[in-house]
Scaffold this motif. Structure first.
Motif, short mmCIF file in Angstrom:
data_model
loop_
_atom_site.label_atom_id
_atom_site.label_comp_id
_atom_site.label_asym_id
_atom_site.label_seq_id
_atom_site.Cartn_x
_atom_site.Cartn_y
_atom_site.Cartn_z
N THR A 83 0.86 -1.18 0.00
CA THR A 83 0.00 0.00 0.00
C THR A 83 0.90 1.22 0.00
O THR A 83 1.94 1.25 0.65
CB THR A 83 -0.93 0.06 1.23
N GLU A 84 0.47 2.20 -0.76
CA GLU A 84 1.19 3.47 -0.83
C GLU A 84 0.20 4.58 -0.56
O GLU A 84 -0.77 4.74 -1.29
CB GLU A 84 1.80 3.65 -2.22
N THR A 85 0.41 5.30 0.53
CA THR A 85 -0.43 6.46 0.83
C THR A 85 0.43 7.70 0.70
O THR A 85 1.60 7.71 1.10
CB THR A 85 -1.03 6.37 2.25
N SER A 86 -0.14 8.74 0.13
CA SER A 86 0.64 9.95 -0.09
C SER A 86 -0.20 11.19 0.14
O SER A 86 -1.43 11.17 0.02
CB SER A 86 1.22 9.98 -1.51
N VAL A 87 0.50 12.27 0.49
CA VAL A 87 -0.12 13.58 0.66
C VAL A 87 0.76 14.58 -0.09
O VAL A 87 1.97 14.66 0.16
CB VAL A 87 -0.22 13.99 2.14
N VAL A 88 0.15 15.31 -1.02
CA VAL A 88 0.84 16.35 -1.75
C VAL A 88 0.34 17.69 -1.22
O VAL A 88 -0.86 17.95 -1.23
CB VAL A 88 0.54 16.27 -3.28
N ASP A 89 1.27 18.51 -0.74
CA ASP A 89 0.93 19.85 -0.26
C ASP A 89 1.61 20.87 -1.18
O ASP A 89 2.79 21.17 -1.01
CB ASP A 89 1.39 20.03 1.18
N PRO A 90 0.87 21.39 -2.16
CA PRO A 90 1.50 22.34 -3.09
C PRO A 90 1.87 23.66 -2.43
O PRO A 90 2.78 24.34 -2.90
CB PRO A 90 0.44 22.53 -4.18
N LEU A 91 1.22 24.01 -1.34
CA LEU A 91 1.53 25.27 -0.67
C LEU A 91 2.92 25.23 -0.02
O LEU A 91 3.73 26.14 -0.20
CB LEU A 91 0.46 25.59 0.38
N SER A 92 3.21 24.16 0.71
CA SER A 92 4.54 24.03 1.34
C SER A 92 5.55 23.33 0.43
O SER A 92 6.71 23.20 0.79
CB SER A 92 4.43 23.26 2.66
N GLU A 93 5.08 22.88 -0.74
CA GLU A 93 5.90 22.17 -1.71
C GLU A 93 6.58 20.95 -1.08
O GLU A 93 7.80 20.81 -1.07
CB GLU A 93 6.92 23.10 -2.38
N GLN A 94 5.72 20.07 -0.55
CA GLN A 94 6.17 18.82 0.04
C GLN A 94 5.26 17.68 -0.39
O GLN A 94 4.07 17.87 -0.61
CB GLN A 94 6.18 18.91 1.57
N LEU A 95 5.85 16.52 -0.50
CA LEU A 95 5.13 15.28 -0.80
C LEU A 95 5.58 14.25 0.23
O LEU A 95 6.77 14.00 0.37
CB LEU A 95 5.46 14.79 -2.22
N TRP A 96 4.62 13.70 0.98
CA TRP A 96 4.91 12.67 1.96
C TRP A 96 4.32 11.35 1.46
O TRP A 96 3.19 11.31 0.97
CB TRP A 96 4.27 12.98 3.31
N VAL A 97 5.08 10.29 1.59
CA VAL A 97 4.65 8.98 1.11
C VAL A 97 4.97 7.93 2.18
O VAL A 97 6.06 7.96 2.77
CB VAL A 97 5.38 8.59 -0.20
N ASN A 98 4.04 7.02 2.41
CA ASN A 98 4.28 5.85 3.25
C ASN A 98 3.94 4.62 2.44
O ASN A 98 2.88 4.57 1.80
CB ASN A 98 3.44 5.89 4.53
N GLN A 99 4.84 3.63 2.47
CA GLN A 99 4.62 2.37 1.76
C GLN A 99 4.89 1.23 2.72
O GLN A 99 5.83 1.29 3.51
CB GLN A 99 5.58 2.25 0.57
N GLU A 100 4.05 0.19 2.61
CA GLU A 100 4.32 -1.01 3.42
C GLU A 100 3.67 -2.23 2.77
O GLU A 100 2.62 -2.12 2.13
CB GLU A 100 3.86 -0.86 4.85
N ASN A 101 4.36 -3.37 2.94
CA ASN A 101 3.80 -4.60 2.39
C ASN A 101 2.62 -5.04 3.26
O ASN A 101 2.64 -4.89 4.48
CB ASN A 101 4.86 -5.70 2.30
N ILE A 102 1.59 -5.57 2.60
CA ILE A 102 0.40 -6.02 3.34
C ILE A 102 0.24 -7.54 3.29
O ILE A 102 -0.68 -8.07 3.90
CB ILE A 102 -0.89 -5.32 2.85
N ASN A 103 1.09 -8.22 2.56
CA ASN A 103 1.11 -9.69 2.63
C ASN A 103 2.55 -10.13 2.87
O ASN A 103 3.44 -9.29 2.99
CB ASN A 103 0.49 -10.33 1.38
N HIS A 104 2.75 -11.40 2.99
CA HIS A 104 4.06 -11.96 3.37
C HIS A 104 4.51 -11.45 4.74
O HIS A 104 5.70 -11.49 5.06
CB HIS A 104 5.14 -11.66 2.33
#
Length: 173
Positions: A83-104
């Protein structure tokens, strides 16, 4: 794997000689690239805007790195779902991403956090942190030792998408 005792932590930062807007857009268009032949599919599950920020959840299907072990044991191989969840904040010019496996997850878990931020008008910084846990020590050591190489491959894949690598072909190899 609630207990993170004995987890391996990997931290890495790199810069891209492109404005933040180009890098954050390329992030969502980074597949295919020659460093991502293991990525089978990418599906957007949810996407919405709230308070001027873009929130996205994607499901990424990858070929399993456990294939060598399971084929040796003559077990069927299964892809890895991330799963990849992300937040794009164009005002502060930042992109945060979290990724993690959900099986195995009975073998191990990798949780990766990325932050892309504007350094200046022509440069974007990526800060990466991954926490790797595994039920088998040798598997944790293998995953941790290979993570740096894979992180650099991921960075180069994005550089390819950005056109920063001369002669780079977007098709996965």
């Amino acid at each position: 794997m609630a207990n993170d005792e004995g987890a391996r932590v990997f931290e890495h930062s790199t810069s891209f000689d492109r404005p933040w807007g180009e890098v954050s857009s390329a992030f969502f268009d980074r597949y295919p690239n020659p460093n991502a032949g293991h990525v089978m599919t990418v599906d957007t599950v949810e996407q919405y805007v709230n308070d001027g920020k873009l929130y996205t959840t994607r499901l990424i299907q990858k070929a399993s790195t456990l294939d060598r072990f399971t084929s040796f044991l003559r077990l069927p191989t299964k892809p890895v779902f991330v799963t990849e969840t992300s937040v794009v904040d164009p005002l502060s010019e930042q992109l945060w991403v979290n990724q993690e496996n959900i099986n195995h997850t009975k073998f191990g878990k990798c949780v990766e956090s990325l932050q892309y931020r504007r350094e200046n008008i022509r440069e974007t910084i990526l800060e990466r942190r991954a926490t790797i846990t595994a039920t088998i020590g040798a598997l944790k050591n293998l995953a941790a030792s290979r993570f740096g190489e894979r992180a650099r491959g991921s960075d180069n894949g994005l550089r390819c998408v950005l056109g920063l690598i001369e002669g780079c072909n977007r098709k996965a190899s």
